[in-house]
Design a protein around this motif. Structure first.
Motif, PDB file in Angstrom:
ATOM      1  N   GLU A 121      16.560  10.301   7.503  1.00 23.39           N
ATOM      2  CA  GLU A 121      15.721   9.783   6.428  1.00 23.39           C
ATOM      3  C   GLU A 121      14.547   8.989   6.991  1.00 23.39           C
ATOM      4  OE1 GLU A 121      16.554   7.521   2.219  1.00 23.39           O
ATOM      5  OE2 GLU A 121      17.350   6.584   4.034  1.00 23.39           O
ATOM      6  N   LEU A 122      14.803   8.216   8.030  1.00 24.15           N
ATOM      7  CA  LEU A 122      13.748   7.433   8.678  1.00 24.15           C
ATOM      8  C   LEU A 122      12.686   8.349   9.272  1.00 24.15           C
ATOM      9  CD1 LEU A 122      12.857   4.558   9.510  1.00 24.15           C
ATOM     10  CD2 LEU A 122      14.163   4.869  11.622  1.00 24.15           C
ATOM     11  N   GLN A 123      13.120   9.399   9.931  1.00 24.21           N
ATOM     12  CA  GLN A 123      12.190  10.354  10.525  1.00 24.21           C
ATOM     13  C   GLN A 123      11.386  11.084   9.454  1.00 24.21           C
ATOM     14  OE1 GLN A 123      14.957  12.684  12.805  1.00 24.21           O
ATOM     15  NE2 GLN A 123      14.871  11.340  14.595  1.00 24.21           N
ATOM     16  N   ALA A 124      12.064  11.448   8.365  1.00 26.46           N
ATOM     17  CA  ALA A 124      11.380  12.147   7.271  1.00 26.46           C
ATOM     18  C   ALA A 124      10.318  11.253   6.635  1.00 26.46           C
ATOM     19  CB  ALA A 124      12.392  12.601   6.223  1.00 26.46           C
ATOM     20  N   SER A 125      10.630   9.975   6.501  1.00 23.79           N
ATOM     21  CA  SER A 125       9.664   9.038   5.921  1.00 23.79           C
ATOM     22  C   SER A 125       8.456   8.875   6.821  1.00 23.79           C
ATOM     23  CB  SER A 125      10.330   7.676   5.680  1.00 23.79           C
ATOM     24  OG  SER A 125      11.296   7.765   4.655  1.00 23.79           O
ATOM     25  N   PHE A 126       8.691   8.858   8.124  1.00 22.03           N
ATOM     26  CA  PHE A 126       7.560   8.750   9.051  1.00 22.03           C
ATOM     27  C   PHE A 126       6.652   9.975   8.929  1.00 22.03           C
ATOM     28  CE2 PHE A 126       5.525   9.696  13.114  1.00 22.03           C
ATOM     29  CZ  PHE A 126       4.812   8.520  13.317  1.00 22.03           C
ATOM     30  N   VAL A 127       7.263  11.155   8.825  1.00 21.51           N
ATOM     31  CA  VAL A 127       6.481  12.384   8.685  1.00 21.51           C
ATOM     32  C   VAL A 127       5.674  12.338   7.385  1.00 21.51           C
ATOM     33  CG1 VAL A 127       6.614  14.879   8.337  1.00 21.51           C
ATOM     34  CG2 VAL A 127       8.015  13.786  10.092  1.00 21.51           C
ATOM     35  N   LYS A 128       6.286  11.860   6.284  1.00 13.37           N
ATOM     36  CA  LYS A 128       5.582  11.760   5.013  1.00 13.37           C
ATOM     37  C   LYS A 128       4.387  10.826   5.131  1.00 13.37           C
ATOM     38  CE  LYS A 128       7.779  11.244   1.159  1.00 13.37           C
ATOM     39  NZ  LYS A 128       8.726  10.697   0.144  1.00 13.37           N
ATOM     40  N   PHE A 129       4.603   9.684   5.783  1.00  9.14           N
ATOM     41  CA  PHE A 129       3.501   8.733   5.952  1.00  9.14           C
ATOM     42  C   PHE A 129       2.400   9.325   6.823  1.00  9.14           C
ATOM     43  CE2 PHE A 129       1.513   5.724   8.848  1.00  9.14           C
ATOM     44  CZ  PHE A 129       0.781   4.949   7.947  1.00  9.14           C
ATOM     45  N   ALA A 130       2.781   9.906   7.949  1.00 11.23           N
ATOM     46  CA  ALA A 130       1.791  10.447   8.883  1.00 11.23           C
ATOM     47  C   ALA A 130       0.990  11.575   8.243  1.00 11.23           C
ATOM     48  CB  ALA A 130       2.486  10.935  10.152  1.00 11.23           C
ATOM     49  N   THR A 131       1.660  12.430   7.475  1.00  9.63           N
ATOM     50  CA  THR A 131       0.978  13.530   6.797  1.00  9.63           C
ATOM     51  C   THR A 131      -0.015  13.003   5.774  1.00  9.63           C
ATOM     52  OG1 THR A 131       2.905  14.968   7.105  1.00  9.63           O
ATOM     53  CG2 THR A 131       1.306  15.610   5.419  1.00  9.63           C
ATOM     54  N   ASP A 132       0.423  12.004   5.007  1.00  9.63           N
ATOM     55  CA  ASP A 132      -0.437  11.407   3.995  1.00  9.63           C
ATOM     56  C   ASP A 132      -1.648  10.745   4.649  1.00  9.63           C
ATOM     57  OD1 ASP A 132      -0.194  10.092   0.911  1.00  9.63           O
ATOM     58  OD2 ASP A 132      -1.337   8.911   2.360  1.00  9.63           O
ATOM     59  N   ALA A 133      -1.409  10.001   5.719  1.00 12.02           N
ATOM     60  CA  ALA A 133      -2.497   9.291   6.394  1.00 12.02           C
ATOM     61  C   ALA A 133      -3.501  10.264   6.994  1.00 12.02           C
ATOM     62  CB  ALA A 133      -1.925   8.372   7.472  1.00 12.02           C
ATOM     63  N   SER A 134      -3.006  11.343   7.570  1.00 17.00           N
ATOM     64  CA  SER A 134      -3.889  12.330   8.189  1.00 17.00           C
ATOM     65  C   SER A 134      -4.765  13.023   7.153  1.00 17.00           C
ATOM     66  CB  SER A 134      -3.055  13.364   8.946  1.00 17.00           C
ATOM     67  OG  SER A 134      -3.870  14.367   9.504  1.00 17.00           O
ATOM     68  N   ALA A 135      -4.199  13.301   5.995  1.00 14.53           N
ATOM     69  CA  ALA A 135      -4.935  13.997   4.945  1.00 14.53           C
ATOM     70  C   ALA A 135      -5.792  13.056   4.112  1.00 14.53           C
ATOM     71  CB  ALA A 135      -3.966  14.751   4.042  1.00 14.53           C
ATOM     72  N   GLY A 136      -5.521  11.753   4.203  1.00 17.00           N
ATOM     73  CA  GLY A 136      -6.260  10.801   3.380  1.00 17.00           C
ATOM     74  C   GLY A 136      -5.891  10.889   1.914  1.00 17.00           C
ATOM     75  N   ASP A 137      -4.618  11.178   1.634  1.00 19.33           N
ATOM     76  CA  ASP A 137      -4.179  11.305   0.248  1.00 19.33           C
ATOM     77  C   ASP A 137      -4.087   9.952  -0.448  1.00 19.33           C
ATOM     78  OD1 ASP A 137      -4.028  14.064   0.391  1.00 19.33           O
ATOM     79  OD2 ASP A 137      -1.926  14.057   1.001  1.00 19.33           O
ATOM     80  N   SER A 138      -3.551   8.957   0.255  1.00 18.05           N
ATOM     81  CA  SER A 138      -3.389   7.621  -0.324  1.00 18.05           C
ATOM     82  C   SER A 138      -4.420   6.664   0.250  1.00 18.05           C
ATOM     83  CB  SER A 138      -1.984   7.080  -0.042  1.00 18.05           C
ATOM     84  OG  SER A 138      -0.997   7.868  -0.659  1.00 18.05           O
ATOM     85  N   MET A 139      -5.010   5.853  -0.625  1.00 18.26           N
ATOM     86  CA  MET A 139      -5.902   4.782  -0.192  1.00 18.26           C
ATOM     87  C   MET A 139      -5.302   3.414  -0.499  1.00 18.26           C
ATOM     88  SD  MET A 139      -8.440   6.269   1.239  1.00 18.26           S
ATOM     89  CE  MET A 139      -8.875   8.000   1.411  1.00 18.26           C
ATOM     90  N   ILE A 140      -4.392   3.383  -1.470  1.00 19.48           N
ATOM     91  CA  ILE A 140      -3.705   2.143  -1.833  1.00 19.48           C
ATOM     92  C   ILE A 140      -2.252   2.251  -1.386  1.00 19.48           C
ATOM     93  CG2 ILE A 140      -2.965   0.673  -3.738  1.00 19.48           C
ATOM     94  CD1 ILE A 140      -5.454   1.525  -5.256  1.00 19.48           C
ATOM     95  N   PHE A 141      -1.788   1.203  -0.704  1.00 17.38           N
ATOM     96  CA  PHE A 141      -0.427   1.168  -0.174  1.00 17.38           C
ATOM     97  C   PHE A 141       0.262  -0.122  -0.599  1.00 17.38           C
ATOM     98  CE2 PHE A 141      -2.663   4.092   2.484  1.00 17.38           C
ATOM     99  CZ  PHE A 141      -1.741   4.990   2.988  1.00 17.38           C
ATOM    100  N   ALA A 142       1.556  -0.008  -0.902  1.00 19.31           N
ATOM    101  CA  ALA A 142       2.409  -1.180  -1.114  1.00 19.31           C
ATOM    102  C   ALA A 142       3.534  -1.083  -0.091  1.00 19.31           C
ATOM    103  CB  ALA A 142       2.964  -1.207  -2.535  1.00 19.31           C
ATOM    104  N   TYR A 143       3.770  -2.167   0.660  1.00 25.71           N
ATOM    105  CA  TYR A 143       4.733  -2.066   1.757  1.00 25.71           C
ATOM    106  C   TYR A 143       5.406  -3.413   2.006  1.00 25.71           C
ATOM    107  CZ  TYR A 143       0.751  -4.143   4.212  1.00 25.71           C
ATOM    108  OH  TYR A 143      -0.295  -4.966   4.575  1.00 25.71           O
ATOM    109  N   ASP A 144       6.599  -3.356   2.577  1.00 31.00           N
ATOM    110  CA  ASP A 144       7.290  -4.584   2.959  1.00 31.00           C
ATOM    111  C   ASP A 144       7.143  -4.811   4.460  1.00 31.00           C
ATOM    112  OD1 ASP A 144       9.060  -2.766   4.083  1.00 31.00           O
ATOM    113  OD2 ASP A 144      10.647  -3.109   2.612  1.00 31.00           O
ATOM    114  N   ASP A 145       7.605  -5.963   4.917  1.00 27.64           N
ATOM    115  CA  ASP A 145       7.415  -6.339   6.325  1.00 27.64           C
ATOM    116  C   ASP A 145       8.167  -5.412   7.270  1.00 27.64           C
ATOM    117  OD1 ASP A 145       5.734  -8.435   5.710  1.00 27.64           O
ATOM    118  OD2 ASP A 145       7.355  -9.912   5.586  1.00 27.64           O
ATOM    119  N   ALA A 146       9.347  -4.945   6.848  1.00 29.77           N
ATOM    120  CA  ALA A 146      10.148  -4.084   7.717  1.00 29.77           C
ATOM    121  C   ALA A 146       9.429  -2.759   7.975  1.00 29.77           C
ATOM    122  CB  ALA A 146      11.513  -3.824   7.087  1.00 29.77           C
ATOM    123  N   SER A 147       8.828  -2.200   6.946  1.00 23.98           N
ATOM    124  CA  SER A 147       8.095  -0.934   7.097  1.00 23.98           C
ATOM    125  C   SER A 147       6.865  -1.134   7.971  1.00 23.98           C
ATOM    126  CB  SER A 147       7.680  -0.396   5.724  1.00 23.98           C
ATOM    127  OG  SER A 147       8.806  -0.169   4.909  1.00 23.98           O
TER     128      SER A 147
END
Length: 245
Positions: A121-147
């Motif tokens: 699950e951790l690896q899948a989440s990283f792939v989701k984030f990296a894919t989104d960041a590379s494509a520029g899909d999200s400009m607004i992010f909400a995140y906690d300190d652990a992430s």
């Protein structure tokens, strides 16, 4: 020769004697179906698959915005829907299709997990984030300190920046007036209240991505970020968009 002729004649007589000839229209249709039903079913299946593919492509709603939420804990699907509807109140119809649609990208970074599932699950989440960041899909992010800590090694250095003329790279969820208007229309876990949910979400940091990276080589991404900054400002000022969802 006599023997061969006898066998030949016998075979021909047998064939003619036992041949089944459909006598009625119903018999003919049944006979045709018996011989061709496999082909008909395969063609029907192929048409159905192609039709579904065309429908899924043509009926897909393109989001006006995509917002990524990164947490160490799991956000229940019903609560995800409530969060989505909250953001949609402040979003505008960017693509002009008559609808306001905000796609939500939820990533769980449970860095304390040790099971095979939690690691996957951790690896899948990283792939989701990296894919989104590379494509520029999200400009607004909400995140906690652990992430943030998990990704900060290489991915988030300079990723967020001020948008309101101050030095603030982020605002806490609880300090953004619009986000405190969350309504639990779908999430109804027993014993859960709006206040208890907001006490958890309230510690999330909400930020806007800086205009940096390969995604911003396209003018459309620059325009998208500018519109996302306006959305962020509407959240800060608690100004719903004048758009019918």
């Amino acid at each position: 020769m006599a023997r061969e002729r006898y066998l030949l004649d016998d075979t021909e007589d047998t064939i003619h004697k036992n041949e089944i000839k459909p006598q009625t229209a119903a018999d003919k249709r049944k006979n045709w179906w018996d011989y061709h039903k496999v082909h008909v079913l395969l063609v029907a299946l192929a048409i159905a698959v192609v039709g579904y593919f065309i429908y899924s492509v043509t009926s897909k709603t393109e989001p006006d915005y995509t917002i990524t939420v990164m947490t160490q804990y799991t956000v229940p699907s019903d609560l995800q829907t409530d969060i989505q509807e909250l953001f949609e109140k402040y979003a505008d119809d960017r693509n002009g299709d008559g609808k306001t649609y905000v796609a939500m990208n939820f990533c769980r970074f449970n860095t304390s997990g040790t099971s095979e599932f939690e690691t996957s699950e951790l690896q899948a989440s990283f792939v989701k984030f990296a894919t989104d960041a590379s494509a520029g899909d999200s400009m607004i992010f909400a995140y906690d300190d652990a992430s943030y800590k998990y990704l900060d090694q290489d991915e988030l250095e300079g990723f967020f920046g001020p948008v309101d003329g101050t030095d603030n790279d982020y605002y806490l969820w609880k300090d953004i007036p619009a986000l405190n208007n969350l309504e639990l229309n779908h999430y109804n876990e027993e014993g859960t209240t709006k206040e208890s949910v907001l006490s958890v979400l309230g510690e999330l940091k909400v930020a806007v991505r800086t205009e940096d990276g390969a995604a911003f080589k396209k003018q459309e991404k620059i325009d998208y970020r500018n519109d996302s900054v306006k959305l962020y400002e509407r959240l800060l000022n608690d100004e719903p968009a004048n758009t019918e969802n």
